[in-house]
Write a protein that holds these residues in place. Structure first.
Motif, short mmCIF file in Angstrom:
data_model
loop_
_atom_site.label_atom_id
_atom_site.label_comp_id
_atom_site.label_asym_id
_atom_site.label_seq_id
_atom_site.Cartn_x
_atom_site.Cartn_y
_atom_site.Cartn_z
N ARG A 12 5.45 -128.93 -44.21
CA ARG A 12 5.36 -129.96 -45.27
C ARG A 12 6.49 -130.95 -45.01
O ARG A 12 7.64 -130.56 -44.87
CB ARG A 12 5.52 -129.35 -46.65
N TYR A 75 -0.48 -125.88 -43.54
CA TYR A 75 0.27 -126.88 -44.28
C TYR A 75 0.38 -126.44 -45.72
O TYR A 75 -0.50 -125.75 -46.23
CB TYR A 75 -0.43 -128.24 -44.20
N VAL A 77 1.30 -127.83 -49.79
CA VAL A 77 1.51 -128.96 -50.69
C VAL A 77 1.87 -128.41 -52.07
O VAL A 77 1.59 -127.25 -52.38
CB VAL A 77 0.26 -129.87 -50.79
N TRP A 85 -2.67 -132.31 -57.01
CA TRP A 85 -2.03 -131.81 -55.80
C TRP A 85 -1.62 -132.99 -54.93
O TRP A 85 -2.37 -133.96 -54.79
CB TRP A 85 -2.99 -130.91 -55.01
N GLU A 86 -0.42 -132.92 -54.36
CA GLU A 86 0.00 -133.99 -53.46
C GLU A 86 -0.83 -133.95 -52.17
O GLU A 86 -1.44 -132.94 -51.86
CB GLU A 86 1.50 -133.87 -53.14
N SER A 87 -0.85 -135.05 -51.45
CA SER A 87 -1.56 -135.13 -50.18
C SER A 87 -0.76 -134.42 -49.10
O SER A 87 0.47 -134.35 -49.18
CB SER A 87 -1.76 -136.58 -49.77
N ARG A 88 -1.46 -133.92 -48.10
CA ARG A 88 -0.76 -133.30 -46.97
C ARG A 88 0.06 -134.37 -46.28
O ARG A 88 -0.42 -135.45 -45.97
CB ARG A 88 -1.76 -132.69 -45.98
#
Length: 118
Positions: A12, A75, A77, A85-88
């Motif tokens: 991340r 990955y 997040v 949820w945040e983006s990768r």
């Protein structure tokens, strides 16, 4: 016979965490191990683990650890305050940095040589 552990990398942004997991672990156990390694007060509910999808740039939520193999890359997040949820996001190091560092070290070494430094 005991199975060998599986070693995976979780990324991340600029962070890479190396995890040793067992093939019979659940996704929740992997997330717990990741939270423990990060030591940042996040819980299993705050983390989602992603794996590469069928197309490049496509990611899907890890549903089963059975698909993970040794040296796989996953990955992670975080859940944001708004519940989304945040983006990768993985920040790869720039390739030119190592060359610049070597040049700087060479210059420092040259400055330190000579009778004046004795």
């Amino acid at each position: 016979m005991q199975q060998k552990p599986t070693y995976i990398r979780a990324k991340r942004e600029k962070t890479t965490v190396f995890l040793c997991i067992e093939s019979d672990w659940t996704t929740e156990q992997v997330k717990s191990k990741l939270c423990e390694a990060l030591d940042n007060k996040k819980t299993n509910e705050d983390i989602r683990i992603l794996v590469d999808g069928k197309r490049e740039g496509d990611y899907k939520v890890l549903e089963s650890t059975k698909s993970l193999q040794n040296n796989d890359l996953v990955y992670f997040v975080y859940r944001q305050e708004n519940g989304q949820w945040e983006s990768r996001n993985v920040i790869e190091p720039e390739s030119g940095d190592e060359d610049d560092l070597e040049e700087e070290e060479a210059q420092v070494t040259k400055k330190e040589k000579g009778k004046g430094r004795a």
